[in-house]
Design a protein around this motif. Structure first.
Motif, PDB file in Angstrom:
ATOM      1  N   ALA A 126       9.083  -4.815   0.254  1.00 13.28           N
ATOM      2  CA  ALA A 126       9.191  -4.703   1.545  1.00 13.28           C
ATOM      3  C   ALA A 126       8.353  -3.561   2.194  1.00 13.28           C
ATOM      4  O   ALA A 126       7.595  -3.618   3.222  1.00 13.28           O
ATOM      5  N   ASP A 127       8.505  -2.207   1.656  1.00 13.87           N
ATOM      6  CA  ASP A 127       7.974  -1.081   1.930  1.00 13.87           C
ATOM      7  C   ASP A 127       6.204  -1.572   1.702  1.00 13.87           C
ATOM      8  O   ASP A 127       5.478  -0.967   2.624  1.00 13.87           O
ATOM      9  N   GLN A 128       5.889  -2.273   0.719  1.00 12.15           N
ATOM     10  CA  GLN A 128       4.472  -2.565   0.489  1.00 12.15           C
ATOM     11  C   GLN A 128       3.876  -3.417   1.525  1.00 12.15           C
ATOM     12  O   GLN A 128       2.812  -3.285   1.921  1.00 12.15           O
ATOM     13  N   ALA A 129       4.861  -4.562   2.024  1.00 14.73           N
ATOM     14  CA  ALA A 129       4.445  -5.336   2.973  1.00 14.73           C
ATOM     15  C   ALA A 129       4.236  -4.755   4.334  1.00 14.73           C
ATOM     16  O   ALA A 129       3.106  -4.748   4.983  1.00 14.73           O
ATOM     17  N   ARG A 130       5.036  -3.546   4.596  1.00 12.12           N
ATOM     18  CA  ARG A 130       4.545  -2.936   5.843  1.00 12.12           C
ATOM     19  C   ARG A 130       3.510  -2.240   5.756  1.00 12.12           C
ATOM     20  O   ARG A 130       3.091  -2.011   6.840  1.00 12.12           O
ATOM     21  N   MET A 155      -1.230 -10.540  -3.892  1.00  9.75           N
ATOM     22  CA  MET A 155      -0.041 -11.815  -3.323  1.00  9.75           C
ATOM     23  C   MET A 155      -0.119 -11.522  -1.935  1.00  9.75           C
ATOM     24  O   MET A 155      -0.153 -12.784  -1.202  1.00  9.75           O
ATOM     25  N   PHE A 156       0.068 -10.495  -1.338  1.00 12.44           N
ATOM     26  CA  PHE A 156       0.074 -10.398   0.186  1.00 12.44           C
ATOM     27  C   PHE A 156      -1.346 -10.949   0.799  1.00 12.44           C
ATOM     28  O   PHE A 156      -1.249 -11.566   1.658  1.00 12.44           O
ATOM     29  N   ASP A 157      -2.384 -10.553   0.414  1.00 10.93           N
ATOM     30  CA  ASP A 157      -3.574 -10.803   0.959  1.00 10.93           C
ATOM     31  C   ASP A 157      -3.781 -12.567   0.601  1.00 10.93           C
ATOM     32  O   ASP A 157      -3.999 -12.867   1.799  1.00 10.93           O
ATOM     33  N   GLU A 158      -3.533 -13.406  -0.341  1.00 10.30           N
ATOM     34  CA  GLU A 158      -3.287 -14.510  -0.223  1.00 10.30           C
ATOM     35  C   GLU A 158      -2.293 -15.329   0.797  1.00 10.30           C
ATOM     36  O   GLU A 158      -2.635 -16.203   1.345  1.00 10.30           O
ATOM     37  N   LEU A 159      -1.026 -14.567   0.667  1.00  8.25           N
ATOM     38  CA  LEU A 159      -0.036 -14.995   1.860  1.00  8.25           C
ATOM     39  C   LEU A 159      -0.830 -15.109   3.219  1.00  8.25           C
ATOM     40  O   LEU A 159      -0.564 -15.870   4.159  1.00  8.25           O
TER      41      LEU A 159
END
Length: 189
Positions: free
Chosen positions: A25-29, A171-175
């Protein structure tokens, strides 16, 4: 931009899924691709074994916990499942949480963060893909796999290595890309 939900699947006492989920979650933020990030802990949400009398595709829910779960999942655009591997598969709490709903999951991207022993939860990640496809979710290829999980836990916190950190960003970039591609399908539904 989208609203990301991170679902911590493990409900076991002493679980390591929660510190992993908190780090994710911290990384996503910190990632530039999400308007908001919500951490959803199945251990705290505490859904009982599916107890709705009607098929979830009807959306005719009678229990407040289902209505609340539906509202939570409906407002989110993409997901990350932080999931352990139990006996070569995914855990029952995650399957139950998915099975409560149907339309709420449709046309949403999902990233998989799996953890365990030598296999790093990869068998669980492969198995869950059949389930998420059935509710019209799209798993992204980029995933985070964490082997020998105890080595990453220090004083109750998850401390990743560079491989985990780099794979999380991928993973976030692809999401973000897949969410943008799926958005027109959600809006047409």
């Amino acid at each position: 931009m989208s609203k990301l939900g991170i679902i911590v699947a493990s409900t076991r006492p002493g679980r390591v899924g929660l510190p992993i989920g908190q780090w994710i979650a911290d990384q996503a933020r910190e990632h530039a691709g999400f308007d908001s990030v919500e951490l959803l802990d199945l251990g705290e949400i505490g859904l009982p074994l599916t107890d709705e009398p009607n098929h979830p595709r009807l959306g005719d829910y009678i229990h407040q916990h289902t209505k609340d779960w539906s509202a939570t999942i409906s407002k989110l655009d993409a997901f990350v499942f932080v999931m352990p591997e139990y006996n070569h598969g995914y855990n029952a709490a995650l399957k139950n949480a998915i099975d409560y709903l149907f339309n709420e999951w449709a046309y949403k991207a999902v990233g998989l963060v799996s953890y365990g022993g030598i296999a790093a939860g990869t068998r669980a990640a492969q198995m869950i893909k059949q389930v998420i496809a059935a509710v019209r979710m799209t798993p992204v290829v980029e995933a985070v796999t964490i082997p020998f999980i105890p080595q990453y836990i220090e004083d109750g916190r998850f401390v990743p290595n560079d491989i985990v950190t780099v794979s999380t960003k991928a993973m976030f970039d692809e999401l973000v890309r897949v969410d943008a591609a799926l958005r027109p399908l959600r809006e047409a539904s």
